[in-house]
Design a protein around this motif. Structure first.
Motif, PDB file in Angstrom:
ATOM      1  N   SER B 341      59.132 123.619 -11.725  1.00  0.00           N
ATOM      2  CA  SER B 341      59.469 122.230 -12.089  1.00  0.00           C
ATOM      3  C   SER B 341      58.425 121.531 -12.961  1.00  0.00           C
ATOM      4  O   SER B 341      57.912 120.488 -12.614  1.00  0.00           O
ATOM      5  N   GLY B 342      58.103 122.158 -14.079  1.00  0.00           N
ATOM      6  CA  GLY B 342      57.253 121.473 -15.056  1.00  0.00           C
ATOM      7  C   GLY B 342      55.764 121.590 -14.799  1.00  0.00           C
ATOM      8  O   GLY B 342      54.971 121.030 -15.545  1.00  0.00           O
ATOM      9  N   ARG B 343      55.354 122.307 -13.728  1.00  0.00           N
ATOM     10  CA  ARG B 343      53.913 122.410 -13.455  1.00  0.00           C
ATOM     11  C   ARG B 343      53.179 123.112 -14.593  1.00  0.00           C
ATOM     12  O   ARG B 343      52.028 122.817 -14.873  1.00  0.00           O
ATOM     13  N   GLY B 344      53.863 124.068 -15.247  1.00  0.00           N
ATOM     14  CA  GLY B 344      53.225 124.774 -16.349  1.00  0.00           C
ATOM     15  C   GLY B 344      52.900 123.829 -17.488  1.00  0.00           C
ATOM     16  O   GLY B 344      51.854 123.947 -18.132  1.00  0.00           O
ATOM     17  N   TYR B 345      53.789 122.873 -17.721  1.00  0.00           N
ATOM     18  CA  TYR B 345      53.540 121.922 -18.796  1.00  0.00           C
ATOM     19  C   TYR B 345      52.413 120.967 -18.410  1.00  0.00           C
ATOM     20  O   TYR B 345      51.638 120.534 -19.253  1.00  0.00           O
ATOM     21  N   ILE B 346      52.333 120.645 -17.108  1.00  0.00           N
ATOM     22  CA  ILE B 346      51.214 119.807 -16.673  1.00  0.00           C
ATOM     23  C   ILE B 346      49.908 120.573 -16.834  1.00  0.00           C
ATOM     24  O   ILE B 346      48.889 120.006 -17.230  1.00  0.00           O
ATOM     25  N   ALA B 347      49.963 121.895 -16.528  1.00  0.00           N
ATOM     26  CA  ALA B 347      48.758 122.707 -16.702  1.00  0.00           C
ATOM     27  C   ALA B 347      48.337 122.698 -18.172  1.00  0.00           C
ATOM     28  O   ALA B 347      47.153 122.592 -18.491  1.00  0.00           O
ATOM     29  N   LEU B 348      49.327 122.781 -19.053  1.00  0.00           N
ATOM     30  CA  LEU B 348      49.034 122.705 -20.493  1.00  0.00           C
ATOM     31  C   LEU B 348      48.376 121.368 -20.823  1.00  0.00           C
ATOM     32  O   LEU B 348      47.380 121.304 -21.557  1.00  0.00           O
ATOM     33  N   ALA B 349      48.937 120.316 -20.234  1.00  0.00           N
ATOM     34  CA  ALA B 349      48.347 118.996 -20.437  1.00  0.00           C
ATOM     35  C   ALA B 349      46.911 118.966 -19.934  1.00  0.00           C
ATOM     36  O   ALA B 349      46.037 118.384 -20.568  1.00  0.00           O
ATOM     37  N   ALA B 350      46.671 119.636 -18.792  1.00  0.00           N
ATOM     38  CA  ALA B 350      45.315 119.662 -18.227  1.00  0.00           C
ATOM     39  C   ALA B 350      44.354 120.381 -19.166  1.00  0.00           C
ATOM     40  O   ALA B 350      43.206 119.966 -19.322  1.00  0.00           O
ATOM     41  N   VAL B 351      44.847 121.458 -19.798  1.00  0.00           N
ATOM     42  CA  VAL B 351      43.992 122.186 -20.741  1.00  0.00           C
ATOM     43  C   VAL B 351      43.566 121.253 -21.871  1.00  0.00           C
ATOM     44  O   VAL B 351      42.394 121.178 -22.242  1.00  0.00           O
ATOM     45  N   ILE B 352      44.535 120.517 -22.408  1.00  0.00           N
ATOM     46  CA  ILE B 352      44.239 119.636 -23.535  1.00  0.00           C
ATOM     47  C   ILE B 352      43.360 118.480 -23.085  1.00  0.00           C
ATOM     48  O   ILE B 352      42.380 118.133 -23.724  1.00  0.00           O
ATOM     49  N   PHE B 353      43.724 117.913 -21.922  1.00  0.00           N
ATOM     50  CA  PHE B 353      42.966 116.801 -21.371  1.00  0.00           C
ATOM     51  C   PHE B 353      41.533 117.233 -21.087  1.00  0.00           C
ATOM     52  O   PHE B 353      40.604 116.454 -21.263  1.00  0.00           O
ATOM     53  N   GLY B 354      41.380 118.481 -20.644  1.00  0.00           N
ATOM     54  CA  GLY B 354      40.048 118.997 -20.339  1.00  0.00           C
ATOM     55  C   GLY B 354      39.349 119.590 -21.543  1.00  0.00           C
ATOM     56  O   GLY B 354      38.358 120.282 -21.395  1.00  0.00           O
ATOM     57  N   ARG B 355      39.879 119.318 -22.718  1.00  0.00           N
ATOM     58  CA  ARG B 355      39.289 119.754 -23.985  1.00  0.00           C
ATOM     59  C   ARG B 355      39.009 121.245 -24.038  1.00  0.00           C
ATOM     60  O   ARG B 355      37.951 121.682 -24.452  1.00  0.00           O
ATOM     61  N   TRP B 356      39.937 122.038 -23.554  1.00  0.00           N
ATOM     62  CA  TRP B 356      39.869 123.499 -23.686  1.00  0.00           C
ATOM     63  C   TRP B 356      38.647 124.109 -22.993  1.00  0.00           C
ATOM     64  O   TRP B 356      38.214 125.180 -23.356  1.00  0.00           O
ATOM     65  N   THR B 357      38.090 123.405 -22.015  1.00  0.00           N
ATOM     66  CA  THR B 357      37.041 124.044 -21.223  1.00  0.00           C
ATOM     67  C   THR B 357      37.576 124.240 -19.809  1.00  0.00           C
ATOM     68  O   THR B 357      38.334 123.405 -19.313  1.00  0.00           O
ATOM     69  N   GLY B 407      38.290 109.312 -27.012  1.00  0.00           N
ATOM     70  CA  GLY B 407      37.452 110.291 -27.705  1.00  0.00           C
ATOM     71  C   GLY B 407      38.299 111.369 -28.328  1.00  0.00           C
ATOM     72  O   GLY B 407      39.457 111.551 -28.002  1.00  0.00           O
ATOM     73  N   GLN B 408      37.681 112.060 -29.263  1.00  0.00           N
ATOM     74  CA  GLN B 408      38.422 113.053 -30.027  1.00  0.00           C
ATOM     75  C   GLN B 408      38.725 114.297 -29.198  1.00  0.00           C
ATOM     76  O   GLN B 408      37.877 114.752 -28.446  1.00  0.00           O
ATOM     77  N   VAL B 409      39.928 114.831 -29.325  1.00  0.00           N
ATOM     78  CA  VAL B 409      40.276 116.083 -28.679  1.00  0.00           C
ATOM     79  C   VAL B 409      40.495 117.108 -29.773  1.00  0.00           C
ATOM     80  O   VAL B 409      41.281 116.886 -30.679  1.00  0.00           O
ATOM     81  N   ARG B 410      39.774 118.222 -29.702  1.00  0.00           N
ATOM     82  CA  ARG B 410      39.923 119.196 -30.772  1.00  0.00           C
ATOM     83  C   ARG B 410      40.141 120.590 -30.198  1.00  0.00           C
ATOM     84  O   ARG B 410      39.394 121.047 -29.344  1.00  0.00           O
ATOM     85  N   ALA B 411      41.187 121.244 -30.668  1.00  0.00           N
ATOM     86  CA  ALA B 411      41.499 122.590 -30.169  1.00  0.00           C
ATOM     87  C   ALA B 411      40.609 123.606 -30.867  1.00  0.00           C
ATOM     88  O   ALA B 411      40.033 123.319 -31.915  1.00  0.00           O
ATOM     89  N   PRO B 412      40.494 124.819 -30.280  1.00  0.00           N
ATOM     90  CA  PRO B 412      39.808 125.886 -31.011  1.00  0.00           C
ATOM     91  C   PRO B 412      40.404 126.018 -32.413  1.00  0.00           C
ATOM     92  O   PRO B 412      41.615 125.911 -32.589  1.00  0.00           O
ATOM     93  N   ALA B 413      39.553 126.263 -33.402  1.00  0.00           N
ATOM     94  CA  ALA B 413      39.984 126.153 -34.792  1.00  0.00           C
ATOM     95  C   ALA B 413      41.136 127.082 -35.146  1.00  0.00           C
ATOM     96  O   ALA B 413      42.032 126.711 -35.900  1.00  0.00           O
TER      97      ALA B 413
END
Lengths: 439, 422
Positions: B341-357, B407-413
């Motif tokens: 039920s959408g947890r995977g998308y929340i996890a994706l959001a967490a990745v972005i929110f956590g700035r890929w760390t 603040g800026q959010v930047r993905a791996p290049a």
């Protein structure tokens, strides 16, 4: 992957045995298309592979088939026949539920006269499957166009679901909340649907243009936000809740003035929404291929830097594209609410958002392709319930086939490898530009 | 587009400085004019120990309305302070504090004068449990995206992990087989992602979405076809029971929250540490990050880009699959259609929110888990607030994050760009 040994990389004239200005004959063109696997051929083959894989899945999850395969070495013929029967039975049922059911014709011949048949709906029942296919295809065409328009401008609209909900909320509210004369009410509600979706699309476009927020992330999040907002609105008596619904999260029925008119009598559900969808497809074709705006959309999609240096406003294009895309998804909601459902519940958005993506990809983001793809998926959706009722194969198989088709359509080299086709000229077909979060 | 984004940003940069103070002020005003104003008379009681605990901590009774006013006042002060130039640490701390004050004010409003007590331990235990699939999914996202492959298929990996976990644990009657099967199934979905993305260069965002549809359809089909008719054998696994770690588990407050849970929580601890250290302290991690940032350069120094990507994508699937298995054999037992039920998308959001760390996304996942748990606890005491608004929190927060308002959010290049050797 696409090593193209033949064709136009070589300058004209360097191949003396073939005159470039000479048009190949029709049959030669078709043969070339098949051998080289151009986009149409790859698409058809992708559909074929998906249907075969789906059939295997059906066959090998059916108990009788598995038993027969247990005795494979004693009676291999029986095992294969059982598997064939299971798979083909399911597909025949889908066909009968979506295109043509022979039983309805035999019933027609048992009627005493044509006028009785016309009167009691026997004639209608012959066309009922086709009508259902069109009904199912209507929102898919519109939502698919929404994703396709965005695609052409280089944006990926995963948020058709949120825009659907936005359109549905406004269309439903206008449908039961105001009293208007018959034709005007329909038009007002349809416009409401467009506006409801367009607002959401506009916000996404604006966020991308102003802050660089990636539209994929924003639209995914918007989908969930709108789902919860819808549930909230449907649970509040002063807002969208039906009086006496007791927490069932359903809206009141819209006024009959707001219903989209039926096209072929009361027995068939096909309605003016289908014509609206086709008109929108034509409109999008004109917009994309014949208008200045569409040219800007496509240029921005192909190369934003080039578009910017030639004086186009990329940010303005993004906002406009998302506005139009959102509006189209909102129209899809309008056709569902005003055409078939007549009320909104907390699950009305169904899988339209995801289906729209598969439709747009299969239709290669071209309006004509989207209509055909939507009709195909519409047929699968229309036939699936009959299949489940008569053969016991769960409707979810349709989703599996849908996903498989798109996976293969998105990977032409794989399809070519399966069928040992030559690589197409000019660097492959339907290669979607791969972009990352930063682009 | 990067240049363009910068151009767009600079025009907004003057306005952006006031976004955070304005947001703080908004929360402060909600504290004061909603929570404090509408709070019932009486105390809001917070409990810090569970029934029958060896060492108990006394309950804390806060005067509801007064506390909410204080929280609102403190938030106003923070908003004013935020308007000044602050250091990085102070900025982050201020965000945390304002959110903390907001939650306290919310609880005061909900529980003031009520006979119910808000059990802090239950809230945090629930938060951790809710967060396990989010954390593991987010780790999977980090592993993939750090290597340059966008993973939107986390949802599908969780779902198939849940499915395989339930079936294997149920059919063979051994729970650990469920974890292994769930993990392997997640790995298989990842393998598909890898093959299509790396070998066939399919757009990874599209691919991820389509894989999710595929898994949802496949598990839904098999559920109706196999799990419903044979529910007794195939879909009735037992579930993991909590294991209390001796000594640590008896510490008041901390013990029951962190050291009295199912095996999954302990696996999660290990994986979080392993991924964080692996990505940032080892040669392997350096190579992975190089591949995600600049594959050409990595290739030049002899790192195999494709191999690295395949390895990371599959590893990610294996981890997400464990998170999926938690959904069945770690909590409710039997599998249900689309239960992720959408947890995977929340996890994706967490990745972005956590700035890929890894640590950042774990933090985000915990924040989201907290919101969900708070929502489910508040919904049991019939709080008149739309619980749907609490459910929206992760999604709204993510949009705010990607819009660059915090603040800026930047993905791996090179994230999402297939690598073709020139």
């Amino acid at each position: 992957m696409s090593e193209s040994p033949s064709a136009p990389a070589a300058p004209p004239g360097s191949t003396p045995d073939r005159k470039p200005e000479e048009k190949p004959s029709f049959s030669r063109a078709i043969l070339d298309a098949v051998i080289e696997g151009n986009s149409v051929v790859v698409t058809i083959l992708a559909i074929l592979v998906a249907i075969v894989l789906g059939g295997l899945l059906i066959a090998f999850t059916t108990q009788s088939v598995l038993h027969a395969w247990g005795d494979f070495f004693s009676s291999p013929g029986n095992a294969i026949a059982q598997a064939w029967d299971a798979a083909s039975g399911a597909y025949v049922a889908i066909f009968e539920g979506s295109i043509f059911n022979p039983h309805t014709v035999s019933a027609l011949f048992q009627q005493k006269s044509m006028s009785i048949a016309l009167h009691d709906g026997t004639v209608s029942s012959v066309f009922y499957p086709l009508s259902e296919t069109c009904v199912q295809a209507t929102p898919l065409i519109l939502a698919g166009l929404s994703v396709a328009v965005a695609f052409r401008a280089g944006l990926f609209n995963i948020g058709a679901s949120s825009q659907w909900i936005g359109g549905a909320i406004l269309a439903t509210w206008l449908g039961y909340g105001v009293n208007l004369p018959i034709v005007i009410h329909v038009v007002v509600c349809v416009i409401g649907g467009f506006v409801g979706g367009a607002v959401l699309g506009y916000v996404v476009g604006l966020l991308k243009a102003r802050t660089g927020a990636h539209e994929v992330i924003v639209t995914i999040m918007a989908n969930y936000i709108m789902q919860y907002l819808l549930a909230y609105l449907l649970g509040k008596p002063k807002l969208l809740e039906k009086p006496g619904a007791n927490g069932n999260l359903i809206s009141p029925n819209i006024a009959s003035n707001a219903h989209l008119p039926l096209l072929f009598g009361t027995h068939l559900r096909i309605n003016a929404g289908f014509l609206l969808a086709l008109a929108c497809a034509a409109g999008v074709w004109w917009l994309m291929n014949r208008s200045t705006l569409g040219f800007e959309f496509r240029t921005v999609g192909a190369n934003p830097n080039a578009a910017r240096s030639s004086g186009m406003s990329v940010t303005r294009t993004w906002v406009l594209v998302m506005l139009i895309a959102g509006g189209l998804a909102g129209l899809a909601a309008s056709t569902v609410i005003q055409g078939t459902d007549f009320s909104l519940n907390f699950q009305s958005y169904g899988t339209y958002g995801i289906d729209a993506i598969t439709v747009a990809l299969l239709g290669r983001s071209k309006p004509g392709g989207v209509v055909l793809a939507a009709l195909l998926y519409g047929a699968l959706h229309a036939g699936a319930p009959l299949m489940q009722a008569s053969t016991g194969v769960p409707v979810d198989i349709v989703q599996v086939i849908q996903a498989l088709i798109v996976m293969f359509v998105a990977a032409p080299p794989l399809v070519r490898a399966i069928f040992r086709l030559r690589a197409a000229r000019a660097g492959g077909t339907g290669q979607v530009l791969s972009k990352g979060w930063n682009s | 587009m990067t240049t363009l984004a910068v151009a767009g940003r600079s025009s907004l940069s003057i306005g952006r400085r006031w976004v955070a103070p304005a947001a703080f002020l908004l929360l402060a005003l909600i504290d004061i004019f909603f929570f404090a104003h509408y709070a019932h008379k009486g105390d809001a009681t917070l409990a810090f120990s569970q029934p029958f605990a060896k060492v108990t901590v006394p309950n804390l009774a806060l005067p509801g309305r007064a506390t909410a006013y204080v929280m609102g006042g403190l938030s106003v002060v923070l908003a004013a302070a935020r308007a000044l130039e602050l250091g990085k640490v102070a900025r982050r701390a201020s965000i945390g504090l304002v959110l903390f004050f907001f939650v306290i004010a919310l609880l005061c409003w909900a529980y003031a004068g009520s006979s119910n007590t808000f059990n802090v331990i239950n809230q945090f235990q629930g938060t951790l449990a809710d967060s396990i699939p989010l954390i593991l999914g987010a780790l999977a996202g980090c592993l993939c995206e750090r290597a340059g492959v966008i993973n939107i298929a986390i949802e599908g990996q969780l779902l198939i992990g849940a499915f395989a976990g339930a079936i294997f644990a149920s059919a063979f009657g051994t729970l650990w087989l469920g974890i292994i099967a769930g993990s392997a199934a997640g790995g298989l979905v990842s393998l598909l992602l890898g093959v299509f993305a790396i070998a066939y260069l399919v757009d990874q965002v599209i691919l991820g979405v389509v894989l999710n549809v595929f898994v949802s359809g496949l598990t839904g089909y098999l559920y109706d076809k196999l799990l419903v008719p044979y529910a007794n054998t195939l879909n009735s696994p037992s579930t993991y029971l909590p294991i209390k770690i001796p000594l640590l588990g008896d510490i008041p407050i901390i013990g029951p929250v962190f050291f009295d849970s199912t095996l999954f929580l302990y696996i999660t601890y290990i994986l979080v540490a392993a991924v964080q250290i692996g990505l940032f302290k080892t040669a392997w991690g350096l190579r992975v990050r190089a591949v995600g940032e600049h594959p050409q350069a990595a290739d030049t120094v002899g790192i195999s880009v494709k191999l690295t990507r395949y390895r990371n994508v599959i590893l990610a699937g294996l981890i997400a699959g464990i998170g999926g298995a938690f959904l069945t054999i770690g909590s409710v037992g039997s599998f249900g259609k689309d239960m992720s039920s959408g947890r995977g998308y929340i996890a994706l959001a967490a990745v972005i929110f956590g700035r890929w760390t890894p640590l950042g996304s774990v933090g985000a996942a915990l924040l989201f888990g907290f919101a969900f748990e708070l929502q489910s606890i508040l919904s049991t005491i019939n709080v008149p607030i739309g619980s749907y608004f609490l459910l929206m929190v992760p999604y709204v927060a993510t949009i705010i994050a990607v819009a660059g308002l915090v603040g800026q959010v930047r993905a791996p290049a090179a994230d999402g760009q297939p690598y073709v050797k020139a």
